[in-house]
Write an enzyme that holds these catalytic residues in place. Structure first.
Site, PDB file in Angstrom:
ATOM      1  N   HIS A  33       0.833  -1.100   0.003  1.00 37.54           N
ATOM      2  CA  HIS A  33       0.105  -0.096   0.000  1.00 37.54           C
ATOM      3  C   HIS A  33       0.746   1.248   0.056  1.00 37.54           C
ATOM      4  CE1 HIS A  33      -3.710   2.296   1.202  1.00 37.54           C
ATOM      5  NE2 HIS A  33      -2.798   3.188   1.649  1.00 37.54           N
ATOM      6  N   GLU A  34       1.631   1.346   0.809  1.00 37.79           N
ATOM      7  CA  GLU A  34       2.768   2.651   1.199  1.00 37.79           C
ATOM      8  C   GLU A  34       3.483   2.744  -0.097  1.00 37.79           C
ATOM      9  OE1 GLU A  34       1.957   5.013   2.915  1.00 37.79           O
ATOM     10  OE2 GLU A  34       0.613   3.611   4.107  1.00 37.79           O
ATOM     11  N   HIS A  37       1.795   4.120  -3.109  1.00 37.24           N
ATOM     12  CA  HIS A  37       1.791   5.835  -2.941  1.00 37.24           C
ATOM     13  C   HIS A  37       3.252   6.179  -3.392  1.00 37.24           C
ATOM     14  CE1 HIS A  37      -1.921   5.996  -1.068  1.00 37.24           C
ATOM     15  NE2 HIS A  37      -1.789   5.306   0.215  1.00 37.24           N
TER      16      HIS A  37
END
Length: 227
Positions: A33-34, A37
């Site tokens: 997820h990170e 980003h």
């Protein structure tokens, strides 16, 4: 051992047997997820995350110790937010939307792939693999669908709020910025009080059920073509 089990299960929303699967699924979900980003921000010209060592799949760079422990206990937690400087974006508005969407979409993709493996092993081959693999895949699917839906909630500081913010006209964004701190407070109240059972969880349950049903329909159709 029984004493430890009783203590752990008294403070956690998960059972002791689920713990290894939860930890693996969370590390995978938070890390990807990170990273998503950071990767999309980098592609649009912001090197802030890369400069701080966040453009990596090393979980150590993304996990927040307290946020990780809290999700094991309360079912609610967080990873370390990826730093983003919008002023560096080549196209700030589009980039902002895509950077925000990248995180939840990465969880969607993980869940989709894991569901496909689960469907294949259980629905097509009829088993024949160790039960722990099935349990792990199921946990990866469930937690990543949960994170996908949860992060699309329109509350700051979640990704869903950031997407709405970037889609809004400038005058609306100014107003949203002014009241953002109150939105964060409202969100925390909804999450940590019994109100979540009447506000957030009905939305999450509906979204998770719809996503799981969509996965089942897609893979059912795909595998039926080859049978």
């Amino acid at each position: 051992m029984d004493t430890f089990r009783s203590f752990f299960e008294s403070i956690s929303v998960f059972s002791l047997e689920e713990l290894p699967f939860v930890v693996i699924a969370l590390v995978l979900a938070f890390t990807v997820h990170e990273f998503a980003h950071a990767y999309v921000a980098y592609k649009f010209g912001d090197t802030t995350a890369k400069d701080q060592g966040r453009l990596t799949l090393n979980p150590v760079q993304h996990l927040d110790p307290f946020g990780t422990i809290l999700i094991l206990i309360a079912g609610f937690g967080w990873a370390r937010p990826v730093p983003v400087m919008r002023s560096r974006f080549k196209n700030p508005r589009l980039a902002g939307i895509l950077v925000s969407a990248a995180g939840p979409l990465s969880n969607f993709l993980i869940a989709f792939i894991a569901f496909g493996l689960f469907y294949f092993f259980v629905g097509v081959t009829g088993g024949g693999i160790p039960p722990f693999v099935i349990d792990l895949l199921q946990m990866i699917v469930e937690l990543n669908i949960l994170l996908f839906v949860f992060n699309l909630l329109p509350f700051p500081p979640l990704d869903g709020y950031r997407i709405i913010e970037d889609l809004s006209p400038p005058n609306v964004r100014v107003k949203m910025s002014q009241f953002e701190q109150y939105g964060i407070l409202l969100f925390l109240i909804l999450v940590i009080t019994p109100l979540d059972q009447y506000t957030i969880w009905p939305f999450l349950n509906t979204g998770m059920s719809a996503t799981g049903q969509a996965f089942s329909t897609i893979y059912g159709t795909i595998f039926s073509i080859f049978n």
